[in-house]
Design an enzyme around this catalytic site. Structure first.
Site, PDB file in Angstrom:
ATOM      1  N   GLU A 561       0.828  -1.216   0.000  1.00 10.78           N
ATOM      2  CA  GLU A 561       0.000   0.000   0.000  1.00 10.78           C
ATOM      3  C   GLU A 561       0.855   1.255   0.000  1.00 10.78           C
ATOM      4  OE1 GLU A 561      -2.940  -0.087  -0.764  1.00 10.78           O
ATOM      5  OE2 GLU A 561      -3.034  -2.249  -0.596  1.00 10.78           O
ATOM      6  N   GLU A 590       0.722  -1.450  -9.190  1.00  7.50           N
ATOM      7  CA  GLU A 590       0.522  -2.586  -8.277  1.00  7.50           C
ATOM      8  C   GLU A 590       1.792  -3.418  -8.173  1.00  7.50           C
ATOM      9  OE1 GLU A 590      -2.190  -2.913  -6.567  1.00  7.50           O
ATOM     10  OE2 GLU A 590      -3.305  -1.338  -7.607  1.00  7.50           O
TER      11      GLU A 590
END
Ligand SMILES: *[C@@H]1O[C@H](CO)[C@@H](O)[C@H](O)[C@H]1NC(C)=O
Ligand SMILES: *[C@@H]1O[C@H](CO)[C@@H](O)[C@H](O)[C@H]1NC(C)=O
Ligand SMILES: *[C@@H]1O[C@H](CO)[C@@H](O)[C@H](O)[C@H]1NC(C)=O
Ligand SMILES: *[C@@H]1O[C@H](CO)[C@@H](O)[C@H](O)[C@H]1NC(C)=O
Ligand SMILES: *[C@@H]1O[C@H](CO)[C@@H](O)[C@H](O)[C@H]1NC(C)=O
Length: 791
Positions: A561, A590
């Site tokens: 994150e 990602e």
């Protein structure tokens, strides 16, 4: 039929992969925009060919070089109405000596918000640059824009969208058979998504009529009135069907309620004039807006033309959108980037603080035990430690500021880099939420001993150890801050700190880290607005086992994150959060997180690693494959992106992370492994010693990490800074190779090319027909440069 089709694109597959028994999560995230056929990245040093005023000199001011370069490159394209400006987030990176200059095109005095140049300059030379400037003439500002809108319906774009939707719908069918909808719960979920998304699709692609009665009654848009565009965007953006119905049913009322402050400058100005809009349905903060141009592909797909748009920054409960909506045809959404990124969705002399936590390197509770760890902050990255911040920069401080101290020292998980707290309500408030208070002795030592309970009590059981969990989240997040800092995610590069110690960049943006966030299960997300605004991380409980598993305790998820913040701020500059929104770029957003999380947990004994396997309670984790050098275990190649199921950013990211994993292991084979990723602390006189971490300095900065794993982290971060906005896999690969050229003089040139080519990203890799959603047809390429073949 059509509803289901669209729902499966944006929500269906991702939500459906989740634990089928878990609560249905209604977060949706839009992300799309036009691709620019003219955007290009040039990674060869550029020779300025004209007889300019600026003879090549090592000492030339990089800003002069940039200006000269822009004027040279754009010769014949600049005019009174077509110009450029150097963005204020340009910076010189002391870790590489490279100056990253960000240039934005202006037309008729308005910014072209997707027309960027990123120019990388060192020693008076342009090393590489990206260019997505609009090449055509400035549109007449006096023309009748409404006519233009009808003339250019973006037919190709819509055909692509429709084709893509059908493709994904059939994938969805393949995955779930003919039972669509599968059950009432899921059917309801799809309905929730479908209504606004149908609107989105129709609004984008309906050429002659405006959708829905609301639009029909408002055909003549005044481009200076931003309210219709904003309200219609909210119809597409909100995940709540009652809000949609309310807007559609009470359209004028909503329009009139919205209060607009700020000046309506339709005429050219130097800086975008922000306009502020309140009372916008389903937002949690004032919406910021400004007028700009964006580029959309022409009908032949070969060039672009300009559309006048309202750019909105819309903060919602679960999303933070930067959207462009046509100012002339307000039902037409041109592009959307969600600054929020979801993590994986599977199925299923003050006193240093100490914390009882799973130590750095222990990925999750299955890998080791908790220990008391010191607040071992890095004195370069966090000069005042993790529990201090200036009174002036502390949003929780409303008392008087003591005259004799600048810094406030806290005894809670509240400091300059991170604000960590529980967020059981799942709302936006965070300042008064519960966080542990360790008192004077600064010992964050709390019990973590979850008991097996009934399912009904599993949440309360988790709530019982909230202080242990918040302490862990605070500890992990601060270490990530310090680690990334040492590899160059500093203040000027746009890192997250309330106070920047006068070292550049914008203050006021610590990470708001919410533990056990009540807005969902089995996931996590991070929202990255531009530099100077707080990033927000939400970690969820996972109901994949009893007792529940707490994502805050799985370092890999937290690191993934926080890495969204890193890659978003480093790519395209700190003030541009729109560079990793969709397609291959979004996927790499990602992938970097997975790669860094995996690298941080890896040890000198090679092992394969899966992402999120503890939280998800699945040995192979939440991706399709564990990261592995073994092709049987992880067969991903560049061409895998063409496969069904690889349209989403997480699947694309998995391929990128796998490629980086190979690259990094080939560098480890060449240079060995460092057990510690943290560089040595500076000496008292500020010099950073080489230790066993850096190669012996040759007198000339920058220092070069000695080992393969540390070098690969450095090259990956440096590459992010060099690559253009909205990079492709090729751009990101080239940027890493260029980063090595800059750092080591290119000694890993062949190692890198060979490693990239192992999974099809060699010199002759190719793609045709990429769409905004990452489609297209790819060919693996295994070729390496000629001089690498004989090695
Ligand atoms: C906080 O700690 C610093 C030392 O790190 C000290 O200089 C400062 O005075 C302290 N602030 C207060 C209000 O005590
Ligand atoms: C966590 O710590 C806070 C502050 O010290 C305290 O008020 C709260 O009761 C603690 N919560 C639990 C569940 O122990
Ligand atoms: C690597 O493996 C060896 C042999 O099994 C073991 O002694 C050593 O502790 C391991 N090192 C790490 C860092 O796990
Ligand atoms: C790769 O993985 C497969 C499947 O687990 C295994 O059979 C094979 O031996 C592995 N190959 C190598 C070189 O380790
Ligand atoms: C800093 O101190 C170290 C060790 O005493 C010394 O080797 C180095 O030259 C010093 N650097 C500067 C810039 O004074």
């Amino acid at each position: 039929m059509r509803c289901l089709l669209i729902a499966s694109l944006l929500a269906g597959l991702s939500a459906a992969h989740l634990n089928p028994n878990g609560p249905v999560k209604l977060r949706k995230s839009l992300g799309f925009g036009p691709t620019n056929p003219n955007a290009a990245y040039y990674s060869n040093p550029y020779q300025i060919t004209t007889n300019g005023f600026l003879p090549h000199s090592q000492d030339a001011d990089p800003m002069d070089v940039a200006r000269f370069f822009v004027e040279d490159t754009l010769r014949g394209q600049l005019s009174e109405s077509v110009s450029y400006k150097i963005r204020p987030d340009s910076y010189t990176d002391p870790t590489t000596g490279i100056t990253h200059v960000y240039v934005r095109q202006t037309v008729n005095g308005l910014e072209v918000s997707d027309a960027n140049m990123n120019i990388n300059i060192k020693d008076g030379m342009v090393l590489s640059y990206g260019n997505s400037f609009f090449r055509g003439p400035a549109p007449s500002i006096m023309g009748n824009p409404a006519v233009e809108a009808v003339r250019h319906p973006h037919r190709e774009y819509c055909e692509e969208l429709t084709e893509e939707l059908f493709k994904h719908h059939s994938q969805f069918r393949q995955s779930y058979g003919d039972q669509v909808p599968m059950d009432n719960g899921r059917a309801a979920e799809y309905q929730q998504f479908a209504a606004p998304l149908v609107h989105l699709h129709e609004s984008h692609c309906q050429h002659h009529e405006l959708p829905y009665e609301m639009a029909e009654t408002k055909p003549a848009a005044d481009p200076a009135d931003l309210r219709p565009a904003l309200l219609q965007f909210m119809v597409a953006a909100t995940p709540k069907s009652d809000v949609v119905n309310d807007i559609l049913g009470n359209y004028d009322e909503h329009l009139n309620k919205m209060s607009v402050t700020g000046s309506h400058h339709f005429a050219p100005t130097d800086d975008p004039v922000h306009i502020f809009v309140d009372n916008v349905p389903d937002t949690v903060n004032t919406v910021k807006a400004h007028l700009a141009y964006v580029q959309v592909p022409t009908e032949d797909g070969r060039s672009t033309e300009l559309q006048l748009v309202w750019k909105f920054e819309v903060e919602m409960q679960d999303n933070w959108y930067e959207a462009s909506v046509s100012a002339i045809a307000p039902h037409r959404i041109i592009s959307v980037v969600d600054w929020a990124s979801d993590a994986p969705i599977p199925t299923p002399d003050k006193k240093a603080a100490e914390y009882n936590v799973f130590p750095w390197g222990v990925n999750d509770p299955s890998e080791g035990d908790r220990k008391i760890m010191k607040e071992n902050f890095d004195s370069l990255a966090s000069p005042v430690g993790w529990h201090s911040l200036p009174y002036d920069n502390d949003p929780s401080w409303n008392g008087a500021k003591p005259s004799d101290s600048f810094y406030r020292n806290t005894t809670t998980t509240w400091g300059n880099n991170v604000f960590a707290q529980e967020n059981w309500e799942g709302q936006n408030a965070y300042i008064t939420n519960i966080r542990p208070n360790a008192g004077k002795d600064m010992s964050f030592d709390y019990k973590y001993d979850p008991k097996e309970t009934d399912k009904g009590d599993a949440k309360d059981e988790a709530y019982g150890y909230i202080n242990a969990t918040v302490s862990q989240l605070f500890y992990t997040s601060n270490l990530v801050h310090d680690l990334y800092y040492r590899y160059g995610f500093t203040e000027v590069a746009g890192n997250f700190q309330q106070y920047n110690f006068g070292r550049g960049g914008r203050d006021g943006d610590a990470v708001i880290a919410n533990a056990q966030d009540g807005s969902g299960y089995n996931n996590a997300n991070f929202m990255t607005p531009p530099d100077g605004q707080n990033g927000r991380m939400r970690m969820y409980l996972w109901n994949t086992a009893i007792p529940y598993r707490d994502g805050d305790l799985e370092a890999g998820i937290v690191i993934h994150e926080l890495s969204h913040g890193l890659s978003t701020r480093l790519t395209g500059g700190p003030l541009n959060s729109g560079c990793l929104g969709w397609g291959e770029s979004g996927g790499m957003g990602e992938g970097w997180g997975d790669f860094l999380a995996t690298t941080i947990r890896s040890t000198s004994n090679y092992s394969d690693y899966a992402m999120g396997s503890w939280a998800a309670n699945r040995p192979n984790g939440i991706r399709n494959y564990p990261y592995s050098l073994n092709e049987t275990v992880n067969p991903s190649t560049y061409q895998t992106l063409d496969k069904p199921g690889y349209w989403g950013v997480h699947a694309i990211g998995e391929v990128w992370a796998q490629i980086l994993w190979i690259v990094s292991n080939r560098l480890i084979e060449a240079h060995g492994f460092s057990d510690d990723l943290f560089p040595p602390l500076p000496l008292e006189n500020g010099t950073v010693p080489e230790g066993d971490f850096y190669r012996p300095a040759t007198g000339k900065k920058p220092l070069i990490p000695k080992h393969g794993n540390t070098l690969s982290v450095q090259l990956v971060l440096n590459g992010m800074k060099l690559q253009p906005c909205q990079p492709s896999f090729f751009d990101a690969r080239d940027a890493i190779i260029l980063a090595d050229e800059q750092l080591t003089g290119g000694e890993n040139f062949c190692t890198l090319w060979k490693a990239f080519s192992e999974r099809g990203l060699g010199q002759d890799a190719a793609v045709v027909g990429r769409t905004p959603w990452g489609g297209g047809v790819r060919t693996n390429g295994y070729a390496v440069p000629t001089n690498c073949k004989s090695e």
